[in-house]
Write a protein that holds these residues in place. Structure first.
Motif, short mmCIF file in Angstrom:
data_model
loop_
_atom_site.label_atom_id
_atom_site.label_comp_id
_atom_site.label_asym_id
_atom_site.label_seq_id
_atom_site.Cartn_x
_atom_site.Cartn_y
_atom_site.Cartn_z
N SER A 135 0.83 -1.20 0.00
CA SER A 135 0.00 0.00 0.00
C SER A 135 0.87 1.25 0.00
O SER A 135 1.99 1.25 0.51
N PHE A 136 0.31 2.31 -0.58
CA PHE A 136 1.04 3.58 -0.63
C PHE A 136 0.08 4.70 -1.00
O PHE A 136 -0.98 4.47 -1.60
N PRO A 137 0.44 5.96 -0.69
CA PRO A 137 -0.36 7.10 -1.14
C PRO A 137 0.06 7.47 -2.56
O PRO A 137 1.23 7.77 -2.81
N PRO A 138 -0.85 7.44 -3.53
CA PRO A 138 -0.47 7.84 -4.89
C PRO A 138 0.13 9.25 -4.90
O PRO A 138 -0.38 10.15 -4.23
N PHE A 139 1.19 9.42 -5.64
CA PHE A 139 1.92 10.69 -5.63
C PHE A 139 1.02 11.87 -6.01
O PHE A 139 1.13 12.95 -5.45
N VAL A 145 -1.35 12.89 2.15
CA VAL A 145 0.09 12.89 1.89
C VAL A 145 0.44 12.73 0.42
O VAL A 145 1.57 12.40 0.08
N GLY A 146 -0.50 12.97 -0.50
CA GLY A 146 -0.14 12.99 -1.90
C GLY A 146 0.92 14.05 -2.14
O GLY A 146 0.75 15.21 -1.76
N GLY A 147 2.04 13.66 -2.77
CA GLY A 147 3.13 14.61 -2.97
C GLY A 147 3.98 14.87 -1.76
O GLY A 147 4.97 15.61 -1.82
N PRO A 187 7.43 9.57 -7.88
CA PRO A 187 6.03 9.83 -8.27
C PRO A 187 5.33 8.62 -8.87
O PRO A 187 5.07 8.54 -10.07
N LEU A 188 5.00 7.65 -8.01
CA LEU A 188 4.34 6.43 -8.47
C LEU A 188 2.84 6.63 -8.63
O LEU A 188 2.20 7.32 -7.83
#
Length: 252
Positions: A135-139, A145-147, A187-188
């Motif tokens: 899992s991760f926040p999309p950039f 937390v995007g970016g 930037p995934l």
């Protein structure tokens, strides 16, 4: 979600506050996995990128066994009695093949420049039919937390994002690759990570938005990245299904 927002606001007050936020998320994750047919009391779990240990407390409580890991060791793990190993996800993992039933990897992949080793080694140490929860926040997310620290300038490209972040926030960042000193930020997108999982030989069983009744992670095109605050991929290693024997009861 309201409780999560409250915890997120307080998370930088102390390490205990940060762990409290992570523990809240981890409890929701246990429920999300159960809803998808995965019972942690039946799983030997490897946690990659355990950080301060907030997720680890909950994973240790629920799983058959937990091995937490990160590239450096927080004293918290010794104090809490949680098994811990030093693991650099850009290098071969120090575990034998087919050791774990589930790997929990939250908010790590976006900090890794070459994700090939991370995914290939995850597949190697999973038992046939085991699962990777990645899992991760999309950039390019509009939320939270995007970016990361570059928000909202991350929509302007790296050069401008770095310059404006340094100017407005008094930072001295050179580029995304060194954004956190010893590791970076990349930037995934949701589609890009899905592609990398397939290339590593995983079968994606589900992609969903963490702690949300609305699955924005399945929206078309870039809309999914803009509206998803945190995407969860449940990816399966090829082979037979998990062995459900020798489960230990979870906490009441």
């Amino acid at each position: 979600m309201v409780e999560l927002l409250k915890l997120a606001v307080r998370r930088f007050r102390s390490e205990d506050d940060y762990r409290a936020m992570q523990a809240h998320v981890a409890e929701a994750t246990v429920a999300e996995l159960r809803a998808r047919g995965i019972e942690l009391p039946q799983c030997d779990v490897l946690e990659l990128g355990a950080g301060r240990g907030g997720y680890s407390v909950i994973l240790d409580r629920w799983s058959r066994s937990l091995t937490a890991s990160d590239f450096e060791r927080d004293p918290f793990f010794d104090d809490a009695g949680i098994p811990f190993e030093i693991v650099d996800v850009t290098q071969p993992f120090p575990f034998e093949s087919e050791r774990f039933d589930l790997i929990y990897c939250s908010s790590v992949i976006e900090h890794v420049e070459d994700t090939r080793r991370l995914l290939e080694e995850s597949r190697r140490v999973l038992r046939p039919g085991g699962y990777l929860l990645l899992s991760f926040p999309p950039f390019y997310s509009l939320a939270m937390v995007g970016g990361h620290m570059f928000k909202p300038f991350h929509f302007l490209g790296e050069t401008l994002a770095v310059r404006l972040t340094n100017l407005v926030r008094g930072r001295e960042i050179s580029d995304y690759r060194t954004a956190f000193g010893s590791f970076g930020l990349y930037p995934l997108t949701i589609d890009e990570v899905a592609r990398r999982l397939h290339e590593a030989g995983f079968e994606i069983r589900d992609a969903y938005t963490r702690m949300s009744r609305v699955n924005t992670a399945r929206l078309p095109g870039r809309l999914k990245d803009l509206l998803t605050w945190h995407v969860c991929f449940l990816a399966r290693s090829p082979g037979a299904h998990l062995d459900s024997n020798t489960a230990k009861p979870g906490p009441s």
